[in-house]
Write an enzyme that holds these catalytic residues in place. Sequence first.
Site, PDB file in Angstrom:
ATOM      1  N   ASP A 102       0.831  -1.207   0.000  1.00 31.77           N
ATOM      2  CA  ASP A 102       0.000   0.000   0.000  1.00 31.77           C
ATOM      3  C   ASP A 102       0.864   1.255   0.000  1.00 31.77           C
ATOM      4  O   ASP A 102       0.661   2.167  -0.805  1.00 31.77           O
ATOM      5  CB  ASP A 102      -0.980   0.004   1.182  1.00 31.77           C
ATOM      6  CG  ASP A 102      -0.309  -0.171   2.548  1.00 31.77           C
ATOM      7  OD1 ASP A 102       0.925  -0.410   2.603  1.00 31.77           O
ATOM      8  OD2 ASP A 102      -1.016  -0.078   3.567  1.00 31.77           O
ATOM      9  N   ASP A 105       6.952   3.921   3.545  1.00 33.40           N
ATOM     10  CA  ASP A 105       7.145   5.088   4.400  1.00 33.40           C
ATOM     11  C   ASP A 105       8.617   5.133   4.822  1.00 33.40           C
ATOM     12  O   ASP A 105       9.469   5.589   4.054  1.00 33.40           O
ATOM     13  CB  ASP A 105       6.174   4.950   5.578  1.00 33.40           C
ATOM     14  CG  ASP A 105       6.097   6.163   6.474  1.00 33.40           C
ATOM     15  OD1 ASP A 105       6.386   7.264   6.011  1.00 33.40           O
ATOM     16  OD2 ASP A 105       5.742   6.004   7.656  1.00 33.40           O
ATOM     17  N   PHE A 154      -0.035  11.548   7.410  1.00 29.28           N
ATOM     18  CA  PHE A 154      -0.617  10.225   7.622  1.00 29.28           C
ATOM     19  C   PHE A 154      -1.886  10.125   6.778  1.00 29.28           C
ATOM     20  O   PHE A 154      -2.833  10.875   6.974  1.00 29.28           O
ATOM     21  CB  PHE A 154      -0.934   9.999   9.100  1.00 29.28           C
ATOM     22  CG  PHE A 154      -1.307   8.574   9.388  1.00 29.28           C
ATOM     23  CD1 PHE A 154      -0.328   7.605   9.521  1.00 29.28           C
ATOM     24  CD2 PHE A 154      -2.642   8.202   9.487  1.00 29.28           C
ATOM     25  CE1 PHE A 154      -0.669   6.277   9.763  1.00 29.28           C
ATOM     26  CE2 PHE A 154      -2.991   6.878   9.729  1.00 29.28           C
ATOM     27  CZ  PHE A 154      -2.001   5.919   9.862  1.00 29.28           C
TER      28      PHE A 154
HETATM   29  P1  5GP Z   1       7.265   1.639   6.831  1.00 34.69           P
HETATM   30  O1  5GP Z   1       7.739   0.360   7.428  1.00 34.69           O
HETATM   31  O2  5GP Z   1       7.737   1.866   5.408  1.00 34.69           O
HETATM   32  O3  5GP Z   1       7.542   2.826   7.720  1.00 34.69           O
HETATM   33  O4  5GP Z   1       5.694   1.587   6.803  1.00 34.69           O
HETATM   34  C1  5GP Z   1       5.044   0.650   6.022  1.00 34.69           C
HETATM   35  C2  5GP Z   1       3.664   0.352   6.558  1.00 34.69           C
HETATM   36  O5  5GP Z   1       3.209   1.276   7.543  1.00 34.69           O
HETATM   37  C3  5GP Z   1       2.686   0.428   5.422  1.00 34.69           C
HETATM   38  O6  5GP Z   1       2.574  -0.801   4.763  1.00 34.69           O
HETATM   39  C4  5GP Z   1       1.405   0.859   6.120  1.00 34.69           C
HETATM   40  O7  5GP Z   1       0.729  -0.269   6.605  1.00 34.69           O
HETATM   41  C5  5GP Z   1       1.883   1.693   7.285  1.00 34.69           C
HETATM   42  N1  5GP Z   1       1.891   3.136   6.961  1.00 34.69           N
HETATM   43  C6  5GP Z   1       2.947   3.929   6.681  1.00 34.69           C
HETATM   44  N2  5GP Z   1       2.574   5.190   6.426  1.00 34.69           N
HETATM   45  C7  5GP Z   1       1.231   5.195   6.522  1.00 34.69           C
HETATM   46  C8  5GP Z   1       0.233   6.219   6.341  1.00 34.69           C
HETATM   47  O8  5GP Z   1       0.476   7.404   6.036  1.00 34.69           O
HETATM   48  N3  5GP Z   1      -1.060   5.835   6.539  1.00 34.69           N
HETATM   49  C9  5GP Z   1      -1.409   4.562   6.872  1.00 34.69           C
HETATM   50  N4  5GP Z   1      -2.701   4.305   7.039  1.00 34.69           N
HETATM   51  N5  5GP Z   1      -0.509   3.582   7.049  1.00 34.69           N
HETATM   52  C10 5GP Z   1       0.795   3.900   6.865  1.00 34.69           C
END
Ligand code: 5GP
Length: 185
Positions: A102, A105, A154
């Site tokens: 999805d 981040d 977010f």
């Molecule tokens: P990362 O490990 O890259 O920091 O984050 C990955 C996961 O965190 C994504 O697959 C998602 O589930 C969640 N995530 C990261 N940023 C967002 C955001 O802005 N909104 C939402 N709803 N989930 C996020």
Amino acid sequence: MSLYNDVEKVLVSEEQIQQRIKELAGEMNAIYSDDNPPLLVCILKGAYMFLSDLTRHLTFRHELDFMEISSYGHSTKSSGIVRILLDLAASIENRHVVIVEDIVDTGNTLDYIIRNMSTRNPASLRVATLLNKPSRRILEVPVDFVGFEVPDEFVIGYGLDFAEQYRNLPFIGVLKAEVYQNWDQ
Ligand code: 5GP
């Protein structure tokens, strides 16, 4: 309707999402065929809507599998700790794999998934993500197909949740601050 009242603004409209997904499917249709069909691995829960719309535009035969990775829980801040809650049903050895995410981040989750899957010896490994937040990146991760770049906010909707809500919104939006401030306290 209260769900929609919680939305501060729409970042990516339903029409923009659907148009871009057709383009991404076109990129994949140019790479894969029935001779080198990939297994699409949907990362639950956030990528379920992206996967279902994407696959409708794919012209090559393909199979699906699912992996669930621990999420943020009820917070908008990542713990940085990644856990597999549901593993793949089948072996990916010698298979072409496309991870369907999805949002990327910090990169922590995708880095973990890529390292984990690489140990299972796939024939190739590519990544498709609907959203990319490059300004937040901590770990460099390779991403092959990107829908949209989003700012450091977010986001919710189109599969992405806050506290397990808002996944059904057909667009990508930002919540009003008071919604998550109440949870984070
Ligand atoms: P990362 O490990 O890259 O920091 O984050 C990955 C996961 O965190 C994504 O697959 C998602 O589930 C969640 N995530 C990261 N940023 C967002 C955001 O802005 N909104 C939402 N709803 N989930 C996020």
